[in-house]
Design a protein around this motif. Sequence first.
Motif, PDB file in Angstrom:
ATOM      1  N   THR A  27       0.845  -1.208   0.000  1.00  0.00           N
ATOM      2  CA  THR A  27       0.000   0.000   0.000  1.00  0.00           C
ATOM      3  C   THR A  27       0.875   1.252   0.000  1.00  0.00           C
ATOM      4  OG1 THR A  27      -0.202  -0.219   2.415  1.00  0.00           O
ATOM      5  CG2 THR A  27      -1.988  -1.138   1.078  1.00  0.00           C
ATOM      6  N   ALA A  28       1.008   1.887   1.171  1.00  0.00           N
ATOM      7  CA  ALA A  28       1.719   3.170   1.241  1.00  0.00           C
ATOM      8  C   ALA A  28       3.187   3.063   0.865  1.00  0.00           C
ATOM      9  CB  ALA A  28       1.584   3.753   2.654  1.00  0.00           C
ATOM     10  N   GLY A  29       3.793   1.903   1.080  1.00  0.00           N
ATOM     11  CA  GLY A  29       5.213   1.764   0.770  1.00  0.00           C
ATOM     12  C   GLY A  29       5.519   1.248  -0.609  1.00  0.00           C
ATOM     13  N   LYS A  30       4.507   0.732  -1.297  1.00  0.00           N
ATOM     14  CA  LYS A  30       4.745   0.052  -2.570  1.00  0.00           C
ATOM     15  C   LYS A  30       5.384   0.968  -3.605  1.00  0.00           C
ATOM     16  CE  LYS A  30       2.485  -2.757  -6.100  1.00  0.00           C
ATOM     17  NZ  LYS A  30       1.193  -3.359  -6.558  1.00  0.00           N
ATOM     18  N   ASP A  31       4.827   2.141  -3.792  1.00  0.00           N
ATOM     19  CA  ASP A  31       5.322   3.067  -4.807  1.00  0.00           C
ATOM     20  C   ASP A  31       6.019   4.284  -4.197  1.00  0.00           C
ATOM     21  OD1 ASP A  31       4.275   1.489  -6.892  1.00  0.00           O
ATOM     22  OD2 ASP A  31       2.300   2.396  -6.635  1.00  0.00           O
ATOM     23  N   LEU A  32       6.433   4.157  -2.933  1.00  0.00           N
ATOM     24  CA  LEU A  32       7.116   5.270  -2.282  1.00  0.00           C
ATOM     25  C   LEU A  32       8.471   5.504  -2.927  1.00  0.00           C
ATOM     26  CD1 LEU A  32       7.344   7.356   0.037  1.00  0.00           C
ATOM     27  CD2 LEU A  32       8.393   5.528   1.411  1.00  0.00           C
ATOM     28  N   HIS A  46       7.992   1.312 -12.603  1.00  0.00           N
ATOM     29  CA  HIS A  46       8.440   1.738 -11.278  1.00  0.00           C
ATOM     30  C   HIS A  46       9.956   1.785 -11.094  1.00  0.00           C
ATOM     31  CE1 HIS A  46       8.481   2.353  -6.965  1.00  0.00           C
ATOM     32  NE2 HIS A  46       9.228   1.283  -6.819  1.00  0.00           N
ATOM     33  N   ASP A  47      10.691   0.776 -11.512  1.00  0.00           N
ATOM     34  CA  ASP A  47      12.099   0.613 -11.169  1.00  0.00           C
ATOM     35  C   ASP A  47      12.948   1.772 -11.700  1.00  0.00           C
ATOM     36  OD1 ASP A  47      14.671  -0.158 -10.687  1.00  0.00           O
ATOM     37  OD2 ASP A  47      14.500  -2.132 -11.617  1.00  0.00           O
ATOM     38  N   SER A  48      13.388   2.644 -10.791  1.00  0.00           N
ATOM     39  CA  SER A  48      14.113   3.848 -11.199  1.00  0.00           C
ATOM     40  C   SER A  48      15.466   3.545 -11.825  1.00  0.00           C
ATOM     41  CB  SER A  48      14.305   4.776  -9.996  1.00  0.00           C
ATOM     42  OG  SER A  48      13.056   5.215  -9.505  1.00  0.00           O
TER      43      SER A  48
END
Length: 310
Positions: A65-70, A251-253
Amino acid sequence: MQIHYGLEKQITIKNPVITTGSFDGVHVGHKVILNRLRRLAKEIHGESVLITFHPHPRKVLYPETAGKDLLLINSQSEKIELLRNTRLDHLIIVNFTLEFSQITSVDFIRKILVGKLNASRVIVGFNHHFGHNREGDYEYLYELGKYYNFEVEEIPEQDIDNETVSSTKIRKALLDGNIQRANAYLDHHYIIAGLLRKESGFAPHENTYLLGIEEECKLIPPDGVYAIHLISGNHYFKGMALILRPEGFTHDSTRIQVQVFLLENTVELNEKNGNVYFHKQIRNGSVFKNHRLQTSEFRDSIEEIEELIY
């Protein structure tokens, strides 16, 4: 600055003045806390201490949730370097796990702040919470400080132009491409650190390097052209950065391309570590055609950068 990984080994610190938190960005609010930490440590002939966490607690507690795409403002190496610049005496990096998250606020105080570190004073930011389920706060810390014989101080929240500073607001400014606003919040230039690799296939100029992103959750600004300066070792260069996400990026920067062009360079930087400091977005992603920056746009960007960067 001495760096300690974990709390398992005995750490001997003279009259510790301690604060704790993630400190992502090491922004202007964090610096107020750290400056106060240093001043108090000097007053009591002690040493300043920051307890921070890796990975970020939200990544561990809320992975779906909150950490997934942080996305984080700093990689760990960037944060360490920024903290080193504050002249902090001790940095303790705690491996944040689900097990560690179960420590109650009273046990955090009793076993860590007092038992392991023998805290003389504890400094916290505005609305700081700690311990399991964030049950501990300033009032609780203050009461236990009287029992365990350490002093507690709360630093008021900081603002710029009557706007409260927070890591969340900095992340939004960066994701909007508003580098100058983010830099004002940070009180330093936004940084991306990584390994430089010579990029030979970039047509307009040869002084171009591809910057390797260190961590997949590192926040990278939107696609576009940016005025930057680069520091590698003792060398300083003015330049520009081109940021470009691949087709279908999610997502993966570490998959994002950050090309760095240096206006002047007589030093070979291939396979060297470099810190890229961002000044301003001067072109957004719409200038790219077929994933290339057109020669005319490239030339115009160079002229702007030469005027912008001191």
